[in-house]
Enzyme design. Structure first.
Site, PDB file in Angstrom:
ATOM      1  N   SER A 118      75.116  58.421  45.711  1.00  0.00           N
ATOM      2  CA  SER A 118      74.076  57.617  46.350  1.00  0.00           C
ATOM      3  C   SER A 118      74.417  56.134  46.333  1.00  0.00           C
ATOM      4  CB  SER A 118      72.734  57.847  45.647  1.00  0.00           C
ATOM      5  OG  SER A 118      72.856  57.632  44.259  1.00  0.00           O
ATOM      6  N   HIS A 139      75.836  61.740  51.875  1.00  0.00           N
ATOM      7  CA  HIS A 139      74.690  61.482  51.016  1.00  0.00           C
ATOM      8  C   HIS A 139      73.469  62.203  51.573  1.00  0.00           C
ATOM      9  CE1 HIS A 139      71.648  58.358  49.290  1.00  0.00           C
ATOM     10  NE2 HIS A 139      71.709  59.452  48.543  1.00  0.00           N
ATOM     11  N   GLU A 151      73.415  60.594  55.176  1.00  0.00           N
ATOM     12  CA  GLU A 151      74.107  59.313  55.300  1.00  0.00           C
ATOM     13  C   GLU A 151      75.603  59.596  55.176  1.00  0.00           C
ATOM     14  OE1 GLU A 151      72.825  54.883  53.691  1.00  0.00           O
ATOM     15  OE2 GLU A 151      72.873  56.531  52.263  1.00  0.00           O
ATOM     16  N   ASN A 189      69.896  53.221  49.836  1.00  0.00           N
ATOM     17  CA  ASN A 189      69.540  52.695  48.521  1.00  0.00           C
ATOM     18  C   ASN A 189      69.622  51.182  48.429  1.00  0.00           C
ATOM     19  OD1 ASN A 189      68.705  54.943  46.963  1.00  0.00           O
ATOM     20  ND2 ASN A 189      70.800  55.704  47.030  1.00  0.00           N
TER      21      ASN A 189
END
Length: 298
Positions: A118, A139, A151, A189
């Site tokens: 992540s 991800h 992702e 993130n």
């Protein structure tokens, strides 16, 4: 790509395995802990049964999905026939580098090596292999069988061919892949964790309580889950690790984790996985009491 290997059978690993198997891929699920593999199959079975109860899956499809998954405790055996390997181990850079070094040795020369990290650099992960063009980030979001986003992170050396293959494969899983470049936190993130961190600071500084902060974000910003409950769901230790990656990667103090988050993780309050974080999960869900000595006097 027909043969998929997933490394790690935790929450993300078993969710990724479930998803690939449900779409007809032959999945090898690898974990050094045989008990963890047993728990993973139990979790996948329960999640499939939940889909049946909702009318989105048949009993035959459930049985076929489970038949598509084979478990392994030996890494070399588990990856030897894989066309794609997705690493979903703990968010620890040293562990991931060790795994990818081994994968480069054990996997077929044309196998794509993906990480579900992540936040950790795909370029750094690729640097321990001799196939940087075939290393990429995938991800997935939790819960994997439900969430549509993947992702797809290009490292410095990731080829167009590898990227296109992973983008197309993600679509075959009924996901919506988004291509991003390899910078700390990627997109998801880099935006999410500062928001969660600011919510923790808002609690730490006594602006409002846990449920009040989450209610403002749910009702005012149409978020399905408040940031503090989401942090519990992700794992406070994982949030801390990602914020540390962002802080170190950018050298910007705005990414520094809130002292309250640091203290809670040190105290073993990691959210849902430990039974308590900002909420107490031991007997239903209720707001936990944050120890006053860990809070600010502001």
């Amino acid at each position: 790509m027909k043969n998929i290997t997933i490394i790690g059978s935790g929450t993300m690993g078993n969710g990724i395995a479930h998803t690939f198997a449900q779409f007809g891929y032959q999945v090898n699920l690898v974990d050094v802990n045989i008990d963890a593999l047993g728990r993973a199959i139990t979790t996948i079975t329960k999640n499939l049964e939940r889909q049946i109860a909702k009318g989105t899956l048949t009993e035959d499809a459930k049985n076929l999905t489970l038949a598509n998954i084979t478990t392994f405790t030996d890494l070399q055996t588990g990856v030897e026939n894989a066309d794609l390997i997705v690493e979903a181990a703990t968010e620890n850079i040293n562990l991931k580098l060790k795994i990818f070094k081994d994968l480069d040795q054990f996997a077929k020369p044309d196998a794509i090596l993906a990480s579900n990290t992540s936040s950790i650099s795909i370029t750094q992960i690729a640097s321990v292999t001799n196939r940087g063009d075939k290393v990429i980030g995938m991800h997935f979001m939790n819960p994997v069988p439900v969430m549509k986003l993947v992702e797809v992170i290009r490292g410095y050396a990731t080829s167009d061919e590898t990227t296109n293959s992973v983008m197309e494969l993600s679509k075959k899983l009924a996901k919506s892949p988004v291509e991003v470049n390899d910078y700390p936190g990627f997109v998801a993130n880099r935006i999410l964790m500062p928001m969660i961190n600011e919510a923790i600071y808002t609690l730490y500084e006594g602006v409002a309580g846990v449920s009040e902060i989450d209610t403002v974000m749910k009702l005012g910003m149409a978020h399905p889950m408040g940031p503090l409950q989401l942090a519990d769901f992700i794992g406070l230790d994982v949030c801390l690790a990602i914020l540390n990656v962002l802080n170190q990667g950018f050298g910007n103090p705005k990414y520094a984790p809130c002292p309250l988050l640091v203290n809670m993780v040190m105290a073993g309050k990691k959210g849902v996985k430990s039974g308590e974080g900002f909420y107490d999960y031991t007997n239903g869900i209720k707001e936990a009491i944050v120890a006053p000595k860990f809070a600010s006097n502001h």
